[in-house]
Design a protein around this motif. Structure first.
Motif, PDB file in Angstrom:
ATOM      1  N   VAL A   1      17.047 -17.795   1.507  1.00 46.31           N
ATOM      2  CA  VAL A   1      15.298 -18.154   1.091  1.00 46.31           C
ATOM      3  C   VAL A   1      15.389 -18.729  -0.112  1.00 46.31           C
ATOM      4  N   PRO A   2      15.395 -19.866  -0.671  1.00 41.42           N
ATOM      5  CA  PRO A   2      15.410 -20.085  -1.963  1.00 41.42           C
ATOM      6  C   PRO A   2      14.302 -19.635  -2.536  1.00 41.42           C
ATOM      7  N   PHE A   3      14.675 -19.133  -3.797  1.00 42.97           N
ATOM      8  CA  PHE A   3      14.217 -17.955  -4.613  1.00 42.97           C
ATOM      9  C   PHE A   3      13.290 -19.031  -5.130  1.00 42.97           C
ATOM     10  N   ARG A   4      11.634 -18.383  -5.164  1.00 46.61           N
ATOM     11  CA  ARG A   4      10.258 -19.551  -5.068  1.00 46.61           C
ATOM     12  C   ARG A   4       9.288 -18.467  -6.006  1.00 46.61           C
ATOM     13  N   GLY A   5       9.369 -17.106  -6.655  1.00 42.52           N
ATOM     14  CA  GLY A   5       9.019 -16.506  -7.513  1.00 42.52           C
ATOM     15  C   GLY A   5       8.647 -15.293  -8.154  1.00 42.52           C
ATOM     16  N   CYS A   6       9.321 -14.133  -8.414  1.00 43.45           N
ATOM     17  CA  CYS A   6       8.831 -12.961  -9.180  1.00 43.45           C
ATOM     18  C   CYS A   6       8.088 -12.003  -8.112  1.00 43.45           C
ATOM     19  N   VAL A   7       7.588 -12.345  -6.594  1.00 53.55           N
ATOM     20  CA  VAL A   7       6.730 -11.548  -5.836  1.00 53.55           C
ATOM     21  C   VAL A   7       7.085 -10.917  -4.914  1.00 53.55           C
ATOM     22  N   TRP A   8       6.255  -9.613  -4.612  1.00 53.29           N
ATOM     23  CA  TRP A   8       6.948  -8.825  -4.043  1.00 53.29           C
ATOM     24  C   TRP A   8       6.851  -9.117  -2.557  1.00 53.29           C
ATOM     25  N   ASN A   9       6.277 -10.268  -1.744  1.00 55.74           N
ATOM     26  CA  ASN A   9       6.218 -10.317  -0.392  1.00 55.74           C
ATOM     27  C   ASN A   9       7.468 -11.374  -0.189  1.00 55.74           C
ATOM     28  N   SER A  10       8.418 -11.658  -1.413  1.00 56.76           N
ATOM     29  CA  SER A  10       9.501 -12.300  -1.197  1.00 56.76           C
ATOM     30  C   SER A  10      10.442 -11.542  -0.932  1.00 56.76           C
ATOM     31  N   TYR A  11      10.535 -10.218  -0.764  1.00 52.90           N
ATOM     32  CA  TYR A  11      11.025  -9.018  -0.954  1.00 52.90           C
ATOM     33  C   TYR A  11      11.176  -8.292   0.085  1.00 52.90           C
ATOM     34  N   ASP A  12      12.769  -8.587   1.904  1.00 49.85           N
ATOM     35  CA  ASP A  12      12.588  -7.794   2.348  1.00 49.85           C
ATOM     36  C   ASP A  12      12.485  -6.657   3.136  1.00 49.85           C
ATOM     37  N   TRP A  13      13.023  -6.215   1.763  1.00 51.80           N
ATOM     38  CA  TRP A  13      13.875  -5.123   1.739  1.00 51.80           C
ATOM     39  C   TRP A  13      13.462  -4.040   0.940  1.00 51.80           C
ATOM     40  N   TRP A  14      13.004  -2.196   0.868  1.00 48.57           N
ATOM     41  CA  TRP A  14      13.136  -1.766  -0.230  1.00 48.57           C
ATOM     42  C   TRP A  14      13.445  -0.435  -0.187  1.00 48.57           C
ATOM     43  N   GLY A  15      13.820  -0.430  -1.564  1.00 47.43           N
ATOM     44  CA  GLY A  15      14.247   1.701  -1.685  1.00 47.43           C
ATOM     45  C   GLY A  15      12.377   2.540  -1.282  1.00 47.43           C
ATOM     46  N   GLN A  16      12.788   3.570  -1.581  1.00 44.70           N
ATOM     47  CA  GLN A  16      11.578   4.547  -1.841  1.00 44.70           C
ATOM     48  C   GLN A  16      10.946   4.563  -3.054  1.00 44.70           C
ATOM     49  N   GLY A  17      12.199   3.928  -3.621  1.00 44.73           N
ATOM     50  CA  GLY A  17      11.444   4.564  -5.823  1.00 44.73           C
ATOM     51  C   GLY A  17      11.910   5.199  -6.428  1.00 44.73           C
ATOM     52  N   THR A  18      11.578   5.267  -7.460  1.00 45.43           N
ATOM     53  CA  THR A  18      11.731   6.741  -8.231  1.00 45.43           C
ATOM     54  C   THR A  18      10.939   6.242  -9.522  1.00 45.43           C
ATOM     55  N   GLN A  19      10.403   7.863  -9.660  1.00 50.50           N
ATOM     56  CA  GLN A  19       9.149   7.669 -10.525  1.00 50.50           C
ATOM     57  C   GLN A  19      10.182   7.816 -12.291  1.00 50.50           C
ATOM     58  N   VAL A  20       9.078   6.708 -13.074  1.00 60.89           N
ATOM     59  CA  VAL A  20       9.285   6.971 -14.631  1.00 60.89           C
ATOM     60  C   VAL A  20       7.733   7.174 -15.131  1.00 60.89           C
ATOM     61  N   THR A  21       8.074   8.257 -16.098  1.00 61.55           N
ATOM     62  CA  THR A  21       6.550   9.139 -16.540  1.00 61.55           C
ATOM     63  C   THR A  21       6.903   8.058 -17.968  1.00 61.55           C
ATOM     64  N   VAL A  22       6.057   7.213 -19.007  1.00 61.87           N
ATOM     65  CA  VAL A  22       6.428   7.819 -20.773  1.00 61.87           C
ATOM     66  C   VAL A  22       4.851   8.120 -20.828  1.00 61.87           C
ATOM     67  N   SER A  23       5.937  10.053 -21.865  1.00 57.78           N
ATOM     68  CA  SER A  23       4.857  10.059 -21.979  1.00 57.78           C
ATOM     69  C   SER A  23       4.551  11.437 -23.160  1.00 57.78           C
ATOM     70  N   SER A  24       4.266  11.068 -24.315  1.00 61.50           N
ATOM     71  CA  SER A  24       4.462  13.062 -25.446  1.00 61.50           C
ATOM     72  C   SER A  24       4.011  14.094 -25.155  1.00 61.50           C
TER      73      SER A  24
END
Length: 124
Positions: free
Chosen positions: A101-124
């Motif tokens: 599928v030709p790349f037409r933009g960095c938009v989430w619904n163009s991506y068919d598969w996802w990982g579970q994610g990893t949390q990043v918290t930036v705080s002092s």
């Protein structure tokens, strides 16, 4: 079956660096390009960086440009994050975009598969 596993998240102080990993497979990476997205509490999934497989360039959102860098080594796609800010806080996901599928933009619904994610918290 496409499998994506994010790792490397954690709690980090502003100004520090952190590198996230998206572990995949040769089969997956031969057929997909990878994008990084993040989701803050109460917000939708927003683009961070996407590899444009149509021309070989890498897109970076303005909010991270100059601070984040994507690289690929073996079967892992890395997101190197520097000079982290509190607004970078969120859960980070890598997604797989089919290369046929030709790349037409960095938009989430163009991506068919996802990982579970990893949390990043930036705080002092």
């Amino acid at each position: 079956q496409v499998q994506l596993v994010e790792s490397g998240g954690g709690l980090v102080q502003p100004g520090r660096s952190l590198t996230l990993s998206c572990s995949s497979s040769r089969w997956t990476l031969d057929r997909h390009s990878i994008g990084w997205f993040r989701q803050a509490p109460g917000k939708g999934r927003e683009p961070v960086s996407c590899i444009n497989h149509s021309d070989g360039t890498t897109y970076y959102d303005d909010s991270v440009k100059g601070r984040f860098t994507v690289s690929v080594a073996g079967n892992t796609v890395y997101l190197q994050m520097s000079n982290l800010k509190p607004e970078d806080t969120g859960r980070y996901f890598c997604g797989a975009h089919p290369k046929h599928v030709p790349f037409r933009g960095c938009v989430w619904n163009s991506y068919d598969w996802w990982g579970q994610g990893t949390q990043v918290t930036v705080s002092s």
